[in-house]
Motif scaffolding. Structure first.
Motif, mmCIF file in Angstrom:
data_model
loop_
_atom_site.group_PDB
_atom_site.id
_atom_site.type_symbol
_atom_site.label_atom_id
_atom_site.label_comp_id
_atom_site.label_asym_id
_atom_site.label_seq_id
_atom_site.Cartn_x
_atom_site.Cartn_y
_atom_site.Cartn_z
ATOM 1 N N THR A 1 -4.918 14.736 4.631
ATOM 2 C CA THR A 1 -3.839 14.711 4.259
ATOM 3 C C THR A 1 -3.831 14.622 3.229
ATOM 4 O O THR A 1 -4.475 14.244 1.750
ATOM 5 N N ALA A 2 -2.710 14.947 1.656
ATOM 6 C CA ALA A 2 -2.294 14.969 0.687
ATOM 7 C C ALA A 2 -2.144 14.113 -0.147
ATOM 8 O O ALA A 2 -2.687 13.480 -1.161
ATOM 9 N N ASP A 3 -1.892 12.779 0.615
ATOM 10 C CA ASP A 3 -1.626 11.418 -0.182
ATOM 11 C C ASP A 3 -2.297 10.717 1.309
ATOM 12 O O ASP A 3 -2.237 10.248 2.685
ATOM 13 N N PRO A 4 -3.338 9.150 0.336
ATOM 14 C CA PRO A 4 -3.460 7.576 1.795
ATOM 15 C C PRO A 4 -2.858 7.511 2.818
ATOM 16 O O PRO A 4 -1.579 7.383 2.500
ATOM 17 N N HIS B 1 0.999 -1.412 0.171
ATOM 18 C CA HIS B 1 -0.686 -0.031 0.329
ATOM 19 C C HIS B 1 0.620 1.252 0.027
ATOM 20 O O HIS B 1 1.648 0.914 1.007
ATOM 21 N N PRO B 2 0.554 1.931 -0.568
ATOM 22 C CA PRO B 2 -0.744 2.508 -1.207
ATOM 23 C C PRO B 2 -1.434 1.912 -2.773
ATOM 24 O O PRO B 2 -2.071 2.108 -3.237
ATOM 25 N N SER B 3 0.118 1.605 -3.117
ATOM 26 C CA SER B 3 -0.225 1.384 -4.667
ATOM 27 C C SER B 3 -1.023 0.213 -5.167
ATOM 28 O O SER B 3 -1.831 0.024 -6.141
ATOM 29 N N ARG C 1 5.576 6.933 7.427
ATOM 30 C CA ARG C 1 5.199 7.723 5.663
ATOM 31 C C ARG C 1 4.890 8.953 6.953
ATOM 32 O O ARG C 1 4.545 9.084 7.738
ATOM 33 N N VAL D 1 3.479 12.504 5.075
ATOM 34 C CA VAL D 1 2.878 12.821 3.925
ATOM 35 C C VAL D 1 2.036 14.288 4.700
ATOM 36 O O VAL D 1 1.943 14.954 6.242
ATOM 37 N N LYS D 2 2.049 15.166 3.247
ATOM 38 C CA LYS D 2 1.336 16.554 4.215
ATOM 39 C C LYS D 2 0.145 16.957 4.411
ATOM 40 O O LYS D 2 -0.739 15.948 3.886
ATOM 41 N N ASP E 1 5.812 2.483 2.503
ATOM 42 C CA ASP E 1 4.889 1.933 1.672
ATOM 43 C C ASP E 1 4.844 0.568 3.470
ATOM 44 O O ASP E 1 5.649 0.847 4.477
ATOM 45 N N ARG F 1 -7.811 9.783 3.232
ATOM 46 C CA ARG F 1 -6.922 11.124 3.420
ATOM 47 C C ARG F 1 -7.990 12.120 4.423
ATOM 48 O O ARG F 1 -7.680 12.953 4.779
#
Length: 405
Positions: free
Chosen positions: A369-372, A261-263, A342, A344-345, A302, A315
């Motif tokens: 959040t900008a990314d999950p 994750h997150p892919s 991880r 993230v913004k 990840d 998010r």
């Protein structure tokens, strides 16, 4: 004569908390002294310092109050960590401050604790700071809590004051959501029920404090705990990649199907390495490196999981928090969120209806959040349900968060 060290005994992490002058540092000093965990030069230094302060007997609180400012003021102003061991168990102890303005220090000390000792003065009973400490222990989901009713010698070792305090604390513990606690009457100054059972309280039939600390179960992760492996490093060896980090929860086996994750990419565990040795399986909290059967785009931050018990990526982060920084946190602030490995913004969307959080405030937060992120509720996992909020300008830690369902 050689000495064999038993590497099979486990480690208990515990924190002490209580109001000012309840005797936390004296209790810790008594534990260290009576369990013969004090070096001769340490005890000599304490005896010398005590004489300089006009005390005829060693002030055992000085074994933990190591800072000069603490000694001058007679208070504990920081988290003092101590390490000691008995034949049955190793211990990592965090002696946390009692002042309300140092609630953040208790959060720091108790965040990784298996057990918290909440101290109460037998003469004063449960006070506001006692209730606050119970709330923090409940918030942090500390697995075990001991209510140590101290200074029993100053109430004549009577049972009635002890029972009143236990009843009062039980009511507040229930309000805070604390599932349970173990009450023990002690006198840290004299040593009653600290390491050895007291002969002055025949009405008490339970264990001494150290007995309880040696016997309380630790590290009892559910056998079906979900697999969570945050990737910390990617190690390249020619064409082969290894993914290293600490297994946060669960058990991994060679051959297990996993998801990155997150892919969302899937693969199979082709190899597990623990401290340079190939293994067929690994269990939390071991530090390991994994090799996948397929080439996958896996990076630091990840999360690798196995099985179907996986929360949806999100998010929106909703959490209970303790604000740690002197600078306030305000709605609209742009921050960084660090969850496991991880970062993230994020933007602060809500603070439980409050415009800001000040230092030591306990509250609630909603972040976008900008990314999950892959988040477990803190009630399910103290490791993957926790995060910190960071100031992007200077990297300072602002807030500690516990994910809510």
């Amino acid at each position: 004569m050689s000495t064999t060290i038993d590497t099979t005994i486990d480690t208990l992490r515990f924190a002490t908390a209580g109001s000012v002058d309840d005797g936390k540092s004296t209790l810790v000093g008594r534990l260290l002294h009576d369990s013969k965990s004090v070096l001769a030069d340490q005890l000599e230094a304490v005896e010398h310092a005590s004489r300089n302060r006009g005390q005829e007997t060693p002030d055992l609180a000085l074994l933990t109050d190591g800072l000069r400012a603490e000694r001058e003021q007679g208070i504990t102003i920081d988290v003092a960590y101590r390490y000691f061991a008995t034949p049955r168990r190793r211990f990592i102890l965090a002696d946390t401050p009692g002042h309300v303005q140092y609630t953040r220090n208790m959060v720091t000390g108790a965040s990784t604790a298996d057990l918290a000792i909440v101290l109460v003065d037998a003469r004063k009973g449960v006070v506001e700071q006692t209730r606050r400490h119970a709330a923090v222990a409940a918030l942090l989901r500390v697995p075990h809590v001991v209510l140590a009713v101290n200074k029993m010698d100053l109430v004549g070792y009577e049972q009635a004051p002890f029972e009143r305090i236990v009843e009062d604390f039980a009511a507040h513990a229930a309000e805070s959501g604390l599932p349970g606690f173990t009450p023990i009457p002690v006198s840290a100054l004299v040593g009653d029920n600290v390491v050895a059972r007291s002969t002055a309280m025949g009405w008490y039939e339970g264990p001494a404090l150290l007995e309880f600390l040696e016997e309380v179960p630790v590290g009892a992760e559910a056998p079906d705990a979900p697999v969570r492996f945050p990737v910390q490093y990617v190690i390249r060896d020619g064409e082969v990649r290894y993914y290293a980090g600490q297994l946060a929860s669960g058990v991994l086996h060679v051959g297990d199907r996993v998801t990155v994750h997150p892919s969302g990419e899937t693969s199979q565990i082709a190899g597990i390495d623990v401290l340079g040795t190939a293994r067929e399986s690994a269990r939390a909290p071991q530090s390991i490196s994994l090799r996948l059967a397929d080439q996958r785009d896996v990076s630091r931050g990840d999360m690798i999981t196995a099985g179907v018990d996986v929360p949806a990526l999100t998010r929106e982060v909703r959490a209970a928090v303790c604000h740690l920084a002197e600078r306030p946190l305000r709605v609209g602030d742009r921050v960084l969120v660090r969850h496991t490995t991880r970062t993230v913004k994020a933007v602060v969307e809500d603070l439980g209806g409050a415009p800001a959080l000040s230092v030591n405030d306990l509250g609630h937060i909603t972040l976008r959040t900008a990314d999950p992120l892959l988040l477990d509720p803190y009630a399910a996992s103290r490791r993957t349900g926790a995060f910190i909020v960071i100031d992007p300008a200077d990297g300072a830690t602002l807030t500690a968060g516990m994910v809510e369902p």
